[in-house]
Design a protein around this motif. Sequence first.
Motif, mmCIF file in Angstrom:
data_model
loop_
_atom_site.group_PDB
_atom_site.id
_atom_site.type_symbol
_atom_site.label_atom_id
_atom_site.label_comp_id
_atom_site.label_asym_id
_atom_site.label_seq_id
_atom_site.Cartn_x
_atom_site.Cartn_y
_atom_site.Cartn_z
ATOM 1 N N ARG A 212 0.917 -1.011 0.124
ATOM 2 C CA ARG A 212 0.035 -0.016 0.054
ATOM 3 C C ARG A 212 0.927 1.472 -0.276
ATOM 4 O O ARG A 212 0.383 2.738 0.041
ATOM 5 N N THR A 225 -1.261 -5.656 -8.968
ATOM 6 C CA THR A 225 -1.439 -4.734 -9.733
ATOM 7 C C THR A 225 -0.603 -3.297 -9.317
ATOM 8 O O THR A 225 -1.167 -2.338 -9.093
ATOM 9 N N ALA A 226 -0.473 -3.553 -7.644
ATOM 10 C CA ALA A 226 -0.094 -2.691 -6.964
ATOM 11 C C ALA A 226 1.333 -1.644 -7.752
ATOM 12 O O ALA A 226 1.685 -1.277 -7.421
ATOM 13 N N LYS A 228 1.490 -0.818 -10.514
ATOM 14 C CA LYS A 228 0.892 0.730 -11.256
ATOM 15 C C LYS A 228 0.905 1.526 -10.470
ATOM 16 O O LYS A 228 0.604 2.535 -11.168
ATOM 17 N N ASN A 229 0.975 1.527 -9.160
ATOM 18 C CA ASN A 229 0.889 2.718 -8.391
ATOM 19 C C ASN A 229 1.775 3.819 -8.807
ATOM 20 O O ASN A 229 2.905 3.298 -9.127
ATOM 21 N N GLN A 231 3.166 5.995 -6.930
ATOM 22 C CA GLN A 231 4.206 5.897 -5.409
ATOM 23 C C GLN A 231 5.468 5.086 -6.372
ATOM 24 O O GLN A 231 6.330 5.553 -5.544
ATOM 25 N N TYR A 232 4.660 3.904 -6.488
ATOM 26 C CA TYR A 232 5.546 2.766 -6.827
ATOM 27 C C TYR A 232 6.747 3.207 -8.132
ATOM 28 O O TYR A 232 7.957 2.969 -7.883
ATOM 29 N N TYR A 252 3.210 14.305 -10.774
ATOM 30 C CA TYR A 252 2.479 13.469 -9.426
ATOM 31 C C TYR A 252 2.316 14.013 -8.597
ATOM 32 O O TYR A 252 0.980 14.430 -7.453
#
Length: 270
Positions: A212, A225-226, A228-229, A231-232, A252
Amino acid sequence: MLLTAVDDNFLPEAIPLIRSAARFERSRTFHLFLVNSSPDRVRDLERAHPNLCVEHVKWSTDVDCWRGVMCCARSIPLQRLIDGGDEPLVYLDSDTLLTRPLDELFHLLKTHELLVDYRPQVKVMGAGGTPHGGTFNSGVIAVRPTENTRAMFQAYNQELREWVDSGKTLCHIDEEAGVSTCIDQEFLYTFYEQFKDRVSFEPLPKKFNDARFNSDSVVWHGKGTARKNPQYVLAKLFYTNRLAYYPFALFYAYPLFVVRFFYRILRGRK
């Protein structure tokens, strides 16, 4: 010591991890178990991380489930490094990133032998036929070498190697849960169950395996799918492409700045 295991195709995924380790854990050895690659591919990484140790191995790719084989690959260096010394070890999936030093995690290993993200509420059928495909999330595994953990990981690695060699199914999709898992994660839990009376276990705090991307977390995990966040994605660009990082960071951050600006104005009117 830190450890990750990848093949040549997924080496680009591991580059941000290793560079983040060079930033926050430069003094610790980072062991890269690298399948079907070449020394030329890691020369830049070796310059970036002075304590990078690369183990090159060659495997046949003529298998039905290469993804499953590579997921199981971690058990080989895990067992060997645990057997080979007394230095605490943290395994990290290639899609993780360090956001700060791991001092607190290594401190926890002084009083515990094994830390893994424990999710007893997750019931996912695994390739081994148990409902424990997702009970552990094995993206981060912290181990202190002891007689007990050596015995556990020897048994774990041997069973995985026999399972892979037998041609049995390595990955399974639980249709009801909509989740795909591989046998290595399932076996990590089932072998812990066999050794739980001998191995001192502590659930891994979420901040050491966080999908998260909380600001106070220590390890970010871009699983599923994280990855594609924003922040990552931004954090990975910091280590791989600074020219793209700065405009992406501005793009961003600017909408967030506007939201905060108007929020403060509205609060000021109350």
